[in-house]
Design a protein around this motif. Structure first.
Motif, PDB file in Angstrom:
ATOM      1  N   TYR A  41       0.838  -1.205   0.000  1.00 61.51           N
ATOM      2  CA  TYR A  41       0.000   0.000   0.000  1.00 61.51           C
ATOM      3  C   TYR A  41       0.873   1.255   0.000  1.00 61.51           C
ATOM      4  O   TYR A  41       0.552   2.242  -0.663  1.00 61.51           O
ATOM      5  CB  TYR A  41      -0.956  -0.004   1.197  1.00 61.51           C
ATOM      6  CG  TYR A  41      -2.221  -0.771   0.931  1.00 61.51           C
ATOM      7  CD1 TYR A  41      -3.348  -0.135   0.440  1.00 61.51           C
ATOM      8  CD2 TYR A  41      -2.290  -2.142   1.162  1.00 61.51           C
ATOM      9  CE1 TYR A  41      -4.519  -0.835   0.192  1.00 61.51           C
ATOM     10  CE2 TYR A  41      -3.447  -2.854   0.920  1.00 61.51           C
ATOM     11  CZ  TYR A  41      -4.564  -2.199   0.440  1.00 61.51           C
ATOM     12  OH  TYR A  41      -5.704  -2.902   0.187  1.00 61.51           O
ATOM     13  N   LEU A  42       1.967   1.231   0.736  1.00 64.71           N
ATOM     14  CA  LEU A  42       2.896   2.368   0.714  1.00 64.71           C
ATOM     15  C   LEU A  42       3.469   2.572  -0.688  1.00 64.71           C
ATOM     16  O   LEU A  42       3.616   3.715  -1.140  1.00 64.71           O
ATOM     17  CB  LEU A  42       4.024   2.165   1.726  1.00 64.71           C
ATOM     18  CG  LEU A  42       3.653   2.255   3.198  1.00 64.71           C
ATOM     19  CD1 LEU A  42       4.882   1.975   4.074  1.00 64.71           C
ATOM     20  CD2 LEU A  42       3.055   3.608   3.531  1.00 64.71           C
ATOM     21  N   VAL A  43       3.791   1.487  -1.367  1.00 65.20           N
ATOM     22  CA  VAL A  43       4.286   1.580  -2.746  1.00 65.20           C
ATOM     23  C   VAL A  43       3.204   2.203  -3.636  1.00 65.20           C
ATOM     24  O   VAL A  43       3.497   3.081  -4.457  1.00 65.20           O
ATOM     25  CB  VAL A  43       4.714   0.192  -3.283  1.00 65.20           C
ATOM     26  CG1 VAL A  43       4.973   0.232  -4.784  1.00 65.20           C
ATOM     27  CG2 VAL A  43       5.939  -0.316  -2.532  1.00 65.20           C
ATOM     28  N   PHE A  49       1.664   9.349  -5.854  1.00 65.28           N
ATOM     29  CA  PHE A  49       2.227  10.658  -5.516  1.00 65.28           C
ATOM     30  C   PHE A  49       3.220  11.116  -6.582  1.00 65.28           C
ATOM     31  O   PHE A  49       3.231  12.277  -6.985  1.00 65.28           O
ATOM     32  CB  PHE A  49       2.902  10.597  -4.142  1.00 65.28           C
ATOM     33  CG  PHE A  49       3.392  11.923  -3.657  1.00 65.28           C
ATOM     34  CD1 PHE A  49       2.537  12.798  -3.005  1.00 65.28           C
ATOM     35  CD2 PHE A  49       4.714  12.295  -3.853  1.00 65.28           C
ATOM     36  CE1 PHE A  49       2.982  14.036  -2.566  1.00 65.28           C
ATOM     37  CE2 PHE A  49       5.177  13.525  -3.412  1.00 65.28           C
ATOM     38  CZ  PHE A  49       4.299  14.404  -2.767  1.00 65.28           C
ATOM     39  N   LYS A  50       4.057  10.176  -7.052  1.00 63.99           N
ATOM     40  CA  LYS A  50       5.076  10.515  -8.048  1.00 63.99           C
ATOM     41  C   LYS A  50       4.489  10.794  -9.431  1.00 63.99           C
ATOM     42  O   LYS A  50       4.986  11.648 -10.160  1.00 63.99           O
ATOM     43  CB  LYS A  50       6.108   9.383  -8.160  1.00 63.99           C
ATOM     44  CG  LYS A  50       6.984   9.207  -6.965  1.00 63.99           C
ATOM     45  CD  LYS A  50       8.062  10.234  -6.897  1.00 63.99           C
ATOM     46  CE  LYS A  50       9.133   9.908  -7.914  1.00 63.99           C
ATOM     47  NZ  LYS A  50      10.191  10.880  -7.954  1.00 63.99           N
ATOM     48  N   LYS A  51       3.448  10.052  -9.814  1.00 62.43           N
ATOM     49  CA  LYS A  51       2.932  10.120 -11.180  1.00 62.43           C
ATOM     50  C   LYS A  51       1.923  11.247 -11.409  1.00 62.43           C
ATOM     51  O   LYS A  51       1.671  11.625 -12.543  1.00 62.43           O
ATOM     52  CB  LYS A  51       2.283   8.791 -11.586  1.00 62.43           C
ATOM     53  CG  LYS A  51       3.283   7.696 -11.852  1.00 62.43           C
ATOM     54  CD  LYS A  51       4.068   8.008 -13.103  1.00 62.43           C
ATOM     55  CE  LYS A  51       4.989   6.880 -13.494  1.00 62.43           C
ATOM     56  NZ  LYS A  51       5.685   7.161 -14.738  1.00 62.43           N
ATOM     57  N   THR A  56      -4.335  16.636  -8.146  1.00 64.21           N
ATOM     58  CA  THR A  56      -4.787  15.310  -8.562  1.00 64.21           C
ATOM     59  C   THR A  56      -4.118  14.204  -7.754  1.00 64.21           C
ATOM     60  O   THR A  56      -4.743  13.190  -7.465  1.00 64.21           O
ATOM     61  CB  THR A  56      -4.498  15.108 -10.066  1.00 64.21           C
ATOM     62  OG1 THR A  56      -5.035  16.214 -10.775  1.00 64.21           O
ATOM     63  CG2 THR A  56      -5.121  13.841 -10.578  1.00 64.21           C
ATOM     64  N   ARG A  57      -2.864  14.404  -7.360  1.00 67.14           N
ATOM     65  CA  ARG A  57      -2.161  13.355  -6.610  1.00 67.14           C
ATOM     66  C   ARG A  57      -2.864  13.059  -5.283  1.00 67.14           C
ATOM     67  O   ARG A  57      -2.955  11.921  -4.871  1.00 67.14           O
ATOM     68  CB  ARG A  57      -0.700  13.709  -6.383  1.00 67.14           C
ATOM     69  CG  ARG A  57      -0.446  14.775  -5.368  1.00 67.14           C
ATOM     70  CD  ARG A  57       1.022  14.917  -4.974  1.00 67.14           C
ATOM     71  NE  ARG A  57       1.927  14.878  -6.069  1.00 67.14           N
ATOM     72  CZ  ARG A  57       2.898  15.752  -6.291  1.00 67.14           C
ATOM     73  NH1 ARG A  57       3.067  16.767  -5.457  1.00 67.14           N
ATOM     74  NH2 ARG A  57       3.709  15.625  -7.302  1.00 67.14           N
ATOM     75  N   TYR A  58      -3.389  14.097  -4.658  1.00 63.33           N
ATOM     76  CA  TYR A  58      -4.068  13.876  -3.385  1.00 63.33           C
ATOM     77  C   TYR A  58      -5.402  13.157  -3.586  1.00 63.33           C
ATOM     78  O   TYR A  58      -5.770  12.299  -2.789  1.00 63.33           O
ATOM     79  CB  TYR A  58      -4.258  15.202  -2.645  1.00 63.33           C
ATOM     80  CG  TYR A  58      -2.930  15.877  -2.402  1.00 63.33           C
ATOM     81  CD1 TYR A  58      -1.949  15.272  -1.609  1.00 63.33           C
ATOM     82  CD2 TYR A  58      -2.627  17.099  -2.996  1.00 63.33           C
ATOM     83  CE1 TYR A  58      -0.709  15.864  -1.416  1.00 63.33           C
ATOM     84  CE2 TYR A  58      -1.393  17.707  -2.797  1.00 63.33           C
ATOM     85  CZ  TYR A  58      -0.444  17.076  -2.013  1.00 63.33           C
ATOM     86  OH  TYR A  58       0.781  17.658  -1.827  1.00 63.33           O
ATOM     87  N   LEU A 127      -2.236   4.480 -12.868  1.00 64.36           N
ATOM     88  CA  LEU A 127      -0.849   4.573 -13.322  1.00 64.36           C
ATOM     89  C   LEU A 127      -0.744   4.435 -14.838  1.00 64.36           C
ATOM     90  O   LEU A 127       0.076   5.114 -15.470  1.00 64.36           O
ATOM     91  CB  LEU A 127       0.014   3.528 -12.614  1.00 64.36           C
ATOM     92  CG  LEU A 127       0.201   3.736 -11.114  1.00 64.36           C
ATOM     93  CD1 LEU A 127       0.968   2.575 -10.503  1.00 64.36           C
ATOM     94  CD2 LEU A 127       0.886   5.067 -10.812  1.00 64.36           C
ATOM     95  N   ARG A 128      -1.563   3.584 -15.433  1.00 67.99           N
ATOM     96  CA  ARG A 128      -1.558   3.455 -16.903  1.00 67.99           C
ATOM     97  C   ARG A 128      -2.001   4.766 -17.556  1.00 67.99           C
ATOM     98  O   ARG A 128      -1.505   5.121 -18.625  1.00 67.99           O
ATOM     99  CB  ARG A 128      -2.465   2.312 -17.363  1.00 67.99           C
ATOM    100  CG  ARG A 128      -1.926   0.930 -17.094  1.00 67.99           C
ATOM    101  CD  ARG A 128      -0.687   0.592 -17.870  1.00 67.99           C
ATOM    102  NE  ARG A 128      -0.945   0.534 -19.289  1.00 67.99           N
ATOM    103  CZ  ARG A 128      -0.041   0.700 -20.238  1.00 67.99           C
ATOM    104  NH1 ARG A 128       1.208   0.928 -19.921  1.00 67.99           N
ATOM    105  NH2 ARG A 128      -0.358   0.632 -21.501  1.00 67.99           N
ATOM    106  N   SER A 129      -2.904   5.473 -16.912  1.00 67.52           N
ATOM    107  CA  SER A 129      -3.353   6.758 -17.473  1.00 67.52           C
ATOM    108  C   SER A 129      -2.230   7.788 -17.473  1.00 67.52           C
ATOM    109  O   SER A 129      -2.303   8.777 -18.192  1.00 67.52           O
ATOM    110  CB  SER A 129      -4.559   7.297 -16.697  1.00 67.52           C
ATOM    111  OG  SER A 129      -4.165   7.834 -15.447  1.00 67.52           O
ATOM    112  N   ARG A 130      -1.197   7.546 -16.686  1.00 63.96           N
ATOM    113  CA  ARG A 130      -0.031   8.433 -16.623  1.00 63.96           C
ATOM    114  C   ARG A 130       1.155   7.811 -17.359  1.00 63.96           C
ATOM    115  O   ARG A 130       2.301   8.130 -17.089  1.00 63.96           O
ATOM    116  CB  ARG A 130       0.353   8.716 -15.164  1.00 63.96           C
ATOM    117  CG  ARG A 130      -0.772   9.258 -14.316  1.00 63.96           C
ATOM    118  CD  ARG A 130      -1.422  10.466 -14.889  1.00 63.96           C
ATOM    119  NE  ARG A 130      -0.548  11.603 -14.727  1.00 63.96           N
ATOM    120  CZ  ARG A 130      -0.811  12.805 -15.194  1.00 63.96           C
ATOM    121  NH1 ARG A 130      -1.913  13.024 -15.846  1.00 63.96           N
ATOM    122  NH2 ARG A 130       0.033  13.789 -15.013  1.00 63.96           N
TER     123      ARG A 130
END
Length: 190
Positions: A41-43, A49-51, A56-58, A127-130
């Motif tokens: 879950y942390l990953v 957060f990175k992508k 939007t990240r929040y 993640l795929r959307s990014r």
């Protein structure tokens, strides 16, 4: 007809559950405990957060607990409506299966399957959307392993796992669709 399906499900459960009698108990007990997946879950949070950029990240990170709450709520609603006994509580199976856990609530459908597949599906689509690489599909090893551990520890039937997977895939996809719409709205108002 229904009785035949239940019988097939019980026979399949018995066969899978007995594949490794006396072997790998520690492994399956470790895998089946949700707290042991905390690092994953942390990953997920870190990658989201990175992508994604602010804000939007929040939103992406908040969606994970939202997906968990929705999945668990729907699962518990159905479990209490269907009231299917877990294999570990089924008198007809007691003498022919290995039971490593003893939950008392109902079985159908599997909450761990639904939640893990919902969260993974949401994260993979996000993640795929990014433009994340295709390796992110390896994250599905987690819900498959987690879901099947529930059979090996004696607390879920294959039908519980399968329906939980399908529900989780659907909820994860719907959550991503809603997230994508909210993201577009955030970007248009910014």
């Amino acid at each position: 007809m229904w009785e035949q399906l239940v019988e097939i499900d019980q026979q399949l459960f018995r066969w899978i559950n007995n594949l490794w009698i006396g072997k790998f108990h520690s492994f399956w007990l470790f895998v089946t405990q949700i707290q042991n997946w905390f690092f994953l879950y942390l990953v997920f949070f870190f990658l989201l957060f990175k992508k994604f950029e602010k804000p939007t990240r929040y939103l992406a990170m908040v969606m994970i607990p939202v997906v968990v709450i929705i999945s668990l709520s729907l699962t518990n609603l159905v479990k209490n409506g269907v009231e299917r006994l877990r294999p570990n509580n089924e008198p007809l199976l007691m003498d022919s299966i290995q039971v490593l856990l003893q939950p008392e609530n109902f079985s159908f459908w599997s909450g761990p399957s639904a939640v893990s597949f919902a969260v993974t599906t949401f994260v993979v689509h996000a993640l795929r959307s990014r433009n994340a690489t295709k390796w992110i599909y390896l994250f599905y090893l987690w819900p498959f392993t987690f879901a099947f551990s529930r059979i090996f520890v004696g607390v879920h039937y294959p039908a519980d796992i399968t329906v939980g997977m399908l529900v989780g895939l659907f909820l994860g996809w719907i959550s991503f669709v809603l997230f994508a719409k909210m993201t577009r709205t955030l970007h248009h108002t910014a």
